[in-house]
Scaffold this active site. Structure first.
Site: not given
Lengths: 137, 308
Positions: B51-52, B80, B101, B129
């Site tokens: 959703r974000t 990696k 995020r 957040h």
């Protein structure tokens, strides 16, 4: 090494008794070729008891680190047998690579060569927090 | 380069301005349809969050911009072993702004320090957040008509819930707020949040374990999910996950205009039977989040000189 008088070096005095070993360890003096003496539990008029560290060599010491462990300590620079400089310490506002963040979720645990930086958030409680995750030191 | 890592990176005046812009965007979407034309947002999501990420991408599309997207660490160079700093330095060459995020706390600050374009923290582990908080603030403003003189109940996981800490920090800067903190003992608000925000600014608050005892006094009830990913120990998670479930029965004594909020996704903290209650605002939060993210993207791109 004559621990009573050094010709050229650094004397860290007025260390709260019991904190001398921590300063030795954090300054890396337990793993060096320098002549270093620690005198523990010396009688002190001001403190009752104190620790003293003597380094028989002109070496740079991290004042922030000493201030973090014991802001009441004093650092004396000795040149040719006489006191040339007496430094008083303060609680450092910022610590860089002095202590490590203990939070396993902190980005410092995975990011390559990221400096561990802590900010003083409460001077009275000597409380430091990681600038990244804000976890208390 | 101005970035937003924490809600406190924005002043109260700036948040009020973002709310004003978002409200104008809701009323006049055409006015903003080309503001970010030929500009790109890179959405770097090293942790799952549908959703974000979609909210940021929808916001950018509605501003007329484009999207470069990385969803999941397994599909990026992070798998990696590339550092966050290197990743954002590279992406700075492709995009005009980054929304990131990351599962590690503090990753957003590392990104903001390394990037040459603005970075928006879209969640860094359990730390912060800020854009969820912006969504919450717009929702409260639209539902209550003000961001002052409110009694806010925060319920559920108040220990690990980053949205709760950000919301407390943000709302504490407004006048006459009162908090009621409802949680099991194990998931109480950490003492540093109480000491450094509530006590420091003299904000009245009380703590309780029983929602029914206080629900009649609340203007806002903010429910949170007990998040599995924040626990090291699965036993603790299983024991606490069903601690607080909001049902129609528990709402009997609540004010008729109380606003029920939740950052979503919900698991079972709010019964589906409440979804049609006029007090349920959690899906409105989603829409509000998109507008506030769009307002923030615009603000940061403007400050960076990328748009007029």
């Amino acid at each position: 090494m004559n621990i009573d008088s050094i010709q050229n070096g650094v004397v860290i005095d007025h260390i709260t008794a019991g904190r001398g070993m921590k300063i030795i360890s954090l300054l890396g003096l337990d793993d060096t070729d320098l002549s270093v003496a620690i005198i523990r539990n010396v009688t002190s008029r001001k403190l009752g008891k104190k620790d003293i560290i003597k380094i028989d060599s002109m070496t740079d010491v991290n004042l922030d680190l000493i201030g973090y462990v014991d802001p009441d300590a004093t650092v004396n620079i000795i040149r040719e047998g006489v006191l040339s400089q007496k430094l008083t310490l303060d609680v450092p506002e910022k610590l860089t690579n002095v202590i490590k963040c203990k939070n396993p979720r902190c980005i410092t645990t995975t990011e390559q060569e990221l400096p561990h930086i802590f900010k003083l958030t409460d001077k009275n409680k000597m409380e430091y927090r990681c600038i990244y995750c804000e976890t208390k030191a | 380069m101005r970035s937003v890592v924490d809600i406190l990176d924005l002043s109260v005046d700036e948040i009020d301005e973002l709310i004003k812009t978002a409200l104008d965007m809701i009323d006049n979407p055409d006015k903003y349809a080309h503001v970010c034309e030929r500009k790109k947002i890179a959405t770097l999501f090293f942790e799952p969050s549908t959703r974000t990420r979609l909210s940021f991408e929808a916001a950018m599309y509605e501003l007329g911009g484009n999207v470069l997207s990385v969803a999941g660490a397994s599909t990026s160079s992070a798998s990696k072993g590339e550092s966050v700093s290197d990743t954002v330095k590279v992406v700075s060459n492709y995009a005009d702004i980054i929304a990131m995020r990351h599962p590690k706390e503090g990753a957003a600050l590392v990104a903001a320090n390394a990037a040459s374009i603005p970075v928006i923290n879209a969640g860094d582990g359990g730390h912060a957040h800020p854009t969820q908080t912006l969504a919450d603030l717009l929702t409260i403003y639209r539902e209550k008509g003000r961001l002052s003189g409110l009694t806010i109940g925060l319920c559920g996981d108040l220990k690990f819930g980053r949205t709760v800490h950000s919301l407390i920090n943000a709302l504490s800067r407004y006048a006459d707020m009162k908090f009621i903190l409802i949680s099991p003992t194990e998931l109480k608000v950490p003492s540093y949040v109480k000491n450094e925000t509530l006590k420091k600014f003299g904000i009245p608050y009380e703590q309780t374990e029983i929602l029914e005892d206080v629900i009649d006094r609340l203007d806002i009830l903010y429910m949170t999910r007990i998040q599995k990913e924040r626990f090291f120990n699965e036993e603790d998670y299983i024991r606490l996950r069903d601690s607080y479930i909001l049902t129609p029965d528990k709402l009997r004594t609540a004010k008729p205009d109380m606003c029920i909020m939740h950052p979503l996704p919900r698991v079972n903290e709010i019964s589906v039977a409440i979804d049609n209650d006029s007090r349920a605002c959690y899906f409105k939060q989603v829409a509000n989040g998109k507008y506030m993210r769009a307002a923030l993207i615009m603000k940061l791109l403007r400050e960076a000189g990328s748009i007029k």
